[in-house]
Design an enzyme around this catalytic site. Structure first.
Site, mmCIF file in Angstrom:
data_model
loop_
_atom_site.group_PDB
_atom_site.id
_atom_site.type_symbol
_atom_site.label_atom_id
_atom_site.label_comp_id
_atom_site.label_asym_id
_atom_site.label_seq_id
_atom_site.Cartn_x
_atom_site.Cartn_y
_atom_site.Cartn_z
ATOM 1 N N GLU A 124 0.845 -1.195 0.000
ATOM 2 C CA GLU A 124 0.000 0.000 0.000
ATOM 3 C C GLU A 124 0.876 1.239 0.000
ATOM 4 O OE1 GLU A 124 -2.557 1.653 -0.690
ATOM 5 O OE2 GLU A 124 -4.074 1.055 0.798
ATOM 6 N N ASP A 125 0.319 2.359 -0.482
ATOM 7 C CA ASP A 125 1.088 3.601 -0.475
ATOM 8 C C ASP A 125 1.061 4.284 0.883
ATOM 9 O OD1 ASP A 125 -1.594 4.179 -0.683
ATOM 10 O OD2 ASP A 125 -1.374 5.789 -2.154
ATOM 11 N N ASP B 291 -3.927 5.657 6.439
ATOM 12 C CA ASP B 291 -4.477 6.848 7.090
ATOM 13 C C ASP B 291 -4.987 6.477 8.492
ATOM 14 O OD1 ASP B 291 -4.267 9.184 5.327
ATOM 15 O OD2 ASP B 291 -5.354 7.934 3.916
ATOM 16 N N PHE C 126 -1.427 16.828 3.933
ATOM 17 C CA PHE C 126 -1.524 16.273 2.591
ATOM 18 C C PHE C 126 -0.148 15.872 2.085
ATOM 19 C CE2 PHE C 126 -5.431 18.856 2.575
ATOM 20 C CZ PHE C 126 -6.327 17.874 2.197
ATOM 21 N N ARG D 27 -0.590 12.849 -9.522
ATOM 22 C CA ARG D 27 0.016 11.541 -9.798
ATOM 23 C C ARG D 27 1.203 11.688 -10.744
ATOM 24 N NH1 ARG D 27 -2.693 7.478 -7.392
ATOM 25 N NH2 ARG D 27 -4.968 7.519 -7.333
#
Length: 250
Positions: free
Chosen positions: A133-134, A137, A186, A199
């Site tokens: 996964e990136d 959260d 962010f 992206r």
């Protein structure tokens, strides 16, 4: 297995954009470079070594969570493949697969997730699975995904995430392999996005976004009501941004 990671402090200022090549169409939208590409690569190499030593001579199915995870996934598997070439006494056979999770709408998790794409998940039965996964959260989405995967009776399931966000509403979930723990701001670049923007940002950086430029990008018609001088340089959490944006759009 190690759940240790590099922790980036809340007051960390990163690196000036002037030291890096930033696409012109994003120059006004980004504040600074959080993690340079070289550091990402070095950290990913260490995670690959930890995974390699934990799995050793057993096959491994690496499951990439698209879209944000593909850069980290590609680099991680490249490093695992390199370890296979240079460790004659140990070899990890790799299988690759890709899925997408439907759960996020802007910054809010809808609660439920759907697994989209990938091979038949029943093929995972009896296999060692590594979910890549990136970013984690709150941890809720990953916990739900793991519950879905367990229904197919894999031999083991572990998670590697490039980033874990330090959020007050976190469930406390921690991946088995973690690159960096970052503040609740962010983060974009290296395939991480905001509503499909950023992206295409140079893969050599992760950046924080200015509050006012986020508003400019996604609700520019509202800016006439807000003096830029009041917003310049002000960074906020995703939850706060989403609340402000909803108020502006009412």
């Amino acid at each position: 297995m190690s759940k240790d990671c590099i922790k980036i402090a809340d007051d960390y200022t990163g690196y000036a954009l002037s030291n890096f090549c930033v696409p012109r169409h994003y120059e006004e939208d980004l504040e600074n470079v959080l993690i340079p590409w070289g550091l990402i690569q070095d950290r990913t190499e260490r995670l690959a070594r930890d995974i390699f030593q934990d799995i050793r001579d057993e096959p491994l199915t690496a499951l990439c969570v698209l879209k944000g995870g593909y850069r980290f996934y590609t680099d991680l598997l490249d490093k695992l493949t390199t370890l296979n070439r240079f460790h004659a006494s140990v070899s990890v056979q790799l299988h690759v697969d890709f899925i997408r999770l439907k759960s996020y709408e802007n910054d809010d998790s809808t609660g439920d997730i759907r697994v989209i794409g990938g091979d038949n998940l029943s093929n995972l039965r009896g296999h060692n699975v590594l979910v890549v996964e990136d970013i984690i959260d709150t941890g809720r989405t990953m916990s739900r995904l793991l519950a879905i995967l367990q229904k197919y009776e894999p031999k083991s399931v572990k998670v590697a995430s490039l980033l874990v966000k330090r959020r007050p509403d976190s469930t406390g979930y921690r991946p088995d392999y973690c690159g960096f723990e970052v503040p609740d701001k962010f983060v974009v670049g290296y395939a991480l996005d905001y509503n499909e923007y950023f992206r295409d940002l140079n893969v050599s950086m992760l950046c924080w976004i200015y509050y006012y430029t986020c508003l400019y990008s996604f609700a520019s018609f509202c800016l006439t009501e807000i003096p830029l001088s009041a917003l310049s340089g002000f960074l906020i959490s995703s939850d706060t941004f989403n609340s402000h944006l909803k108020l502006l759009l009412m």
